[in-house]
Design a protein around this motif. Sequence first.
Motif, PDB file in Angstrom:
ATOM      1  N   ILE A 277       0.837  -1.197   0.000  1.00  0.00           N
ATOM      2  CA  ILE A 277       0.000   0.000   0.000  1.00  0.00           C
ATOM      3  C   ILE A 277       0.870   1.245   0.000  1.00  0.00           C
ATOM      4  O   ILE A 277       1.678   1.451   0.906  1.00  0.00           O
ATOM      5  CB  ILE A 277      -0.947  -0.004   1.217  1.00  0.00           C
ATOM      6  N   GLY A 278       0.722   2.077  -1.032  1.00  0.00           N
ATOM      7  CA  GLY A 278       1.487   3.307  -1.149  1.00  0.00           C
ATOM      8  C   GLY A 278       0.794   4.475  -0.481  1.00  0.00           C
ATOM      9  O   GLY A 278      -0.359   4.379  -0.036  1.00  0.00           O
ATOM     10  N   ILE A 279       1.500   5.596  -0.417  1.00  0.00           N
ATOM     11  CA  ILE A 279       0.961   6.826   0.162  1.00  0.00           C
ATOM     12  C   ILE A 279       0.987   7.907  -0.909  1.00  0.00           C
ATOM     13  O   ILE A 279       2.041   8.193  -1.489  1.00  0.00           O
ATOM     14  CB  ILE A 279       1.774   7.286   1.382  1.00  0.00           C
ATOM     15  N   ALA A 280      -0.177   8.507  -1.158  1.00  0.00           N
ATOM     16  CA  ALA A 280      -0.303   9.593  -2.133  1.00  0.00           C
ATOM     17  C   ALA A 280      -0.778  10.847  -1.419  1.00  0.00           C
ATOM     18  O   ALA A 280      -1.755  10.805  -0.678  1.00  0.00           O
ATOM     19  CB  ALA A 280      -1.289   9.215  -3.239  1.00  0.00           C
ATOM     20  N   MET A 281      -0.087  11.963  -1.639  1.00  0.00           N
ATOM     21  CA  MET A 281      -0.553  13.252  -1.127  1.00  0.00           C
ATOM     22  C   MET A 281      -1.187  13.985  -2.297  1.00  0.00           C
ATOM     23  O   MET A 281      -0.522  14.680  -3.067  1.00  0.00           O
ATOM     24  CB  MET A 281       0.594  14.057  -0.525  1.00  0.00           C
ATOM     25  N   THR A 282      -2.511  13.808  -2.433  1.00  0.00           N
ATOM     26  CA  THR A 282      -3.172  14.302  -3.636  1.00  0.00           C
ATOM     27  C   THR A 282      -3.626  15.751  -3.529  1.00  0.00           C
ATOM     28  O   THR A 282      -4.150  16.292  -4.506  1.00  0.00           O
ATOM     29  CB  THR A 282      -4.364  13.401  -4.016  1.00  0.00           C
ATOM     30  N   GLU A 283      -3.451  16.375  -2.371  1.00  0.00           N
ATOM     31  CA  GLU A 283      -3.589  17.830  -2.269  1.00  0.00           C
ATOM     32  C   GLU A 283      -2.513  18.342  -1.323  1.00  0.00           C
ATOM     33  O   GLU A 283      -2.328  17.807  -0.229  1.00  0.00           O
ATOM     34  CB  GLU A 283      -4.971  18.254  -1.745  1.00  0.00           C
ATOM     35  N   PHE A 284      -1.822  19.393  -1.772  1.00  0.00           N
ATOM     36  CA  PHE A 284      -0.777  20.012  -0.964  1.00  0.00           C
ATOM     37  C   PHE A 284      -0.651  21.473  -1.371  1.00  0.00           C
ATOM     38  O   PHE A 284      -0.718  21.813  -2.550  1.00  0.00           O
ATOM     39  CB  PHE A 284       0.567  19.306  -1.162  1.00  0.00           C
ATOM     40  N   ASN A 285      -0.510  22.339  -0.380  1.00  0.00           N
ATOM     41  CA  ASN A 285      -0.116  23.723  -0.610  1.00  0.00           C
ATOM     42  C   ASN A 285       0.534  24.216   0.665  1.00  0.00           C
ATOM     43  O   ASN A 285       0.217  23.740   1.754  1.00  0.00           O
ATOM     44  CB  ASN A 285      -1.303  24.599  -1.000  1.00  0.00           C
ATOM     45  N   THR A 286       1.430  25.173   0.551  1.00  0.00           N
ATOM     46  CA  THR A 286       2.296  25.505   1.676  1.00  0.00           C
ATOM     47  C   THR A 286       1.647  26.336   2.751  1.00  0.00           C
ATOM     48  O   THR A 286       2.120  26.350   3.883  1.00  0.00           O
ATOM     49  CB  THR A 286       3.556  26.242   1.182  1.00  0.00           C
ATOM     50  N   GLY A 287       0.594  27.092   2.457  1.00  0.00           N
ATOM     51  CA  GLY A 287       0.043  27.917   3.521  1.00  0.00           C
ATOM     52  C   GLY A 287      -1.023  28.862   3.043  1.00  0.00           C
ATOM     53  O   GLY A 287      -1.894  28.494   2.260  1.00  0.00           O
ATOM     54  N   SER A 288      -0.963  30.094   3.499  1.00  0.00           N
ATOM     55  CA  SER A 288      -1.957  31.109   3.163  1.00  0.00           C
ATOM     56  C   SER A 288      -1.268  32.340   2.603  1.00  0.00           C
ATOM     57  O   SER A 288      -0.054  32.505   2.709  1.00  0.00           O
ATOM     58  CB  SER A 288      -2.758  31.494   4.410  1.00  0.00           C
ATOM     59  N   SER A 289      -2.058  33.231   2.019  1.00  0.00           N
ATOM     60  CA  SER A 289      -1.486  34.418   1.395  1.00  0.00           C
ATOM     61  C   SER A 289      -0.810  35.331   2.405  1.00  0.00           C
ATOM     62  O   SER A 289       0.065  36.115   2.052  1.00  0.00           O
ATOM     63  CB  SER A 289      -2.569  35.187   0.642  1.00  0.00           C
ATOM     64  N   SER A 290      -1.195  35.231   3.687  1.00  0.00           N
ATOM     65  CA  SER A 290      -0.612  36.116   4.687  1.00  0.00           C
ATOM     66  C   SER A 290       0.866  35.872   4.891  1.00  0.00           C
ATOM     67  O   SER A 290       1.607  36.768   5.300  1.00  0.00           O
ATOM     68  CB  SER A 290      -1.348  35.955   6.025  1.00  0.00           C
ATOM     69  N   ASN A 291       1.347  34.658   4.597  1.00  0.00           N
ATOM     70  CA  ASN A 291       2.777  34.402   4.742  1.00  0.00           C
ATOM     71  C   ASN A 291       3.476  34.266   3.395  1.00  0.00           C
ATOM     72  O   ASN A 291       4.616  33.806   3.330  1.00  0.00           O
ATOM     73  CB  ASN A 291       3.033  33.161   5.614  1.00  0.00           C
TER      74      ASN A 291
END
Length: 679
Positions: A277-291
């Motif tokens: 069983i593999g691991i997929a990160m199908t949504e990722f983003n680093t943060g918010s516009s404030s940083n």
Amino acid sequence: MPRTLLRAASAFLLTLTALTAPAAYADDVTPVAVTVNARAALATVPETGIGSNHAIWDTNLGTDETADRLKDAGVKMLRYPGGSYSDIYHWADHTAPGGYVAPNTDFDTFMRGVRRTGAQAMVTANYGTGTADEAAAWVRQANITKGYGVKYWEIGNENYGNGHYGSAWEADDHADKSPAEYARNVVAYADAMKAVDPTIKIGAVLTTAANWPDAIVADGDSGTWNKTVLSIAGPKIDFVIVHWYPGALDKTGHVPDIVQLTRQQIAKYVGAGSDRIGIAMTEFNTGSSSNGSTTQPGALAAADSYATLLANGVFTVDWWNVHNGIGAVTQVEGHTDYGDFGLLSSGVCTSDNSVCEPALNTPFAPYYALQMVSRFARPGDQFVRAATDQAKVSAHAARRPNGDLAVMLINTSSDTSYPVAIDYSGYSPASGAPTVLTHTNGATAITTSSTGSATSQTLPPLSLTTLILHPATPQTGRPGAPGQPTASQVTEKAATISWPAASPGSRPIVKYELYRQNGAISEQLGETTGTSFTVNNLNPGTRYTVNVIARDSGGGLSWASPPLTFTTGTPASSSCSVRLTVQTDWASGYVGAIDITNNGAPVSGWTLNFSWPRTWQSLGSGWSAVWTQNGSDVKAVNDSGNGALATGASTTIGFVGNYSGPNVLPAVFTLNGTVCTTQ
């Protein structure tokens, strides 16, 4: 994460003038020590590693210009139909009741763009308002009728957000919204879909370590979402799905534990055969516009996160999103951030038309981060350990099959150019200037030059730098890498490590060397002429990562084997035993109960000691003992009513533990200085 929030999220303009640091900085700053260790191997770079999300509300989803941009960034996985829209989308008539469907976003148009990009597809079947039969018909249309060969199929999107834990953003028409019902449907979906095409891979949704609602047990459930889903659906799935929106730019250190805890859950609740069983990160983003997550600081965090996730064995990381739309406009590090979570500009304006994004498909900074990672670590390369002694500078390295080595260096300082001195272990680079790829704050392209040396470079502020190095001597004729090691007979002090033999090169193999990874340093644990070795003198309750290397009769070394990670236990018998039980958990803290049993001579007073495994853990409060914390060390001293413990007697104490990252529980406890058996 709710799409309504993400579409109001962040990005920035990349067509402004790059910032450069005064040259004097390089002369005034102590060189950063960078260590690259080719003996300390991590995961092999997967073909599908660099991905992104498409959404059916984006009319530019399938255009040639979009596909060509993504191809140039090295994108190899594209997800469809778009986050929470997946649970309202009906592929056959291309509708999403309650949502907006843009023109030219149907499945065939998406697949045309996938093929032009040179990527694979990750398709999310509708769990919320769909059926197993509908999903199976989609598989038939995609792979039998159209011959698209779509391999990866998710069952739903963030389905724990259906209201079962109190917050509801995900559509779910099932009367029963529990993890058990989701898991039962995953089984039904998998059976129906694989009956059409047995070669496809089915993925089930999990919660991400230390991200809500991870670790929470809802009313009526027998366990957490992950425990329930894996226990029921585990035999039917091929991968698990996690999403991660850290909300800050300094959370990459959480990644190894996120992945390791997920693997431990898979192994524990699925059981035999779970390593498939593999691991997929199908949504990722680093943060918010404030940083500034979509200006250069966010791009640097993206590159750091992609490299770390892939090095730890995640087989795809899919950025949210290709196009997303303008949000709150701010200024970050001298450049405009348009509040857009996209890789590429949507070319739209604020509601009052006071600010407009740059032209459609203009790359934002994270685009160049993905492009840099794709040039740094190519499919088939093997990540190896790299580290620095400066918090503002991070390092990654990958060894290539032809013997080349790539080193990616990230300078997150806003105003300091850092000189770096690079030391190599297990690798000798050729002399002369290497190929150097660089992306700086505000730059609209990655530049290529030949400058500095393999051991000395200067990193501009807010920059990505990749060195491509050639080996000093030919790499032909060397042994092949040993196979995947396994651990058996693991105790608190020893473990037997075994591995498949390496294939010999031009000379016979004379021995194998076993190394432990200690950060970016390799410690040799032993050597043998066979393919098994028992390591002694290990520490109780400690996580170890090891590699095996083959050496031939001429001293030639193989690549390192894939990594093996295992954790030692505690003594099988001791004068004391301890059981830690999590009574309740709210995904940022928990109530723990510790049962202490005296197995030895009677005691008239006791002190229990343990240490928090991670810096983001702390003691909130405690009871039935006098609790103190000093650094990471926690001490509980008996109170007036429970100090006397006869042989066989027990007492229970409790505490509140706080955490702001993956919650690795304490594993080693001492009572009056003696290591206890942890039950």
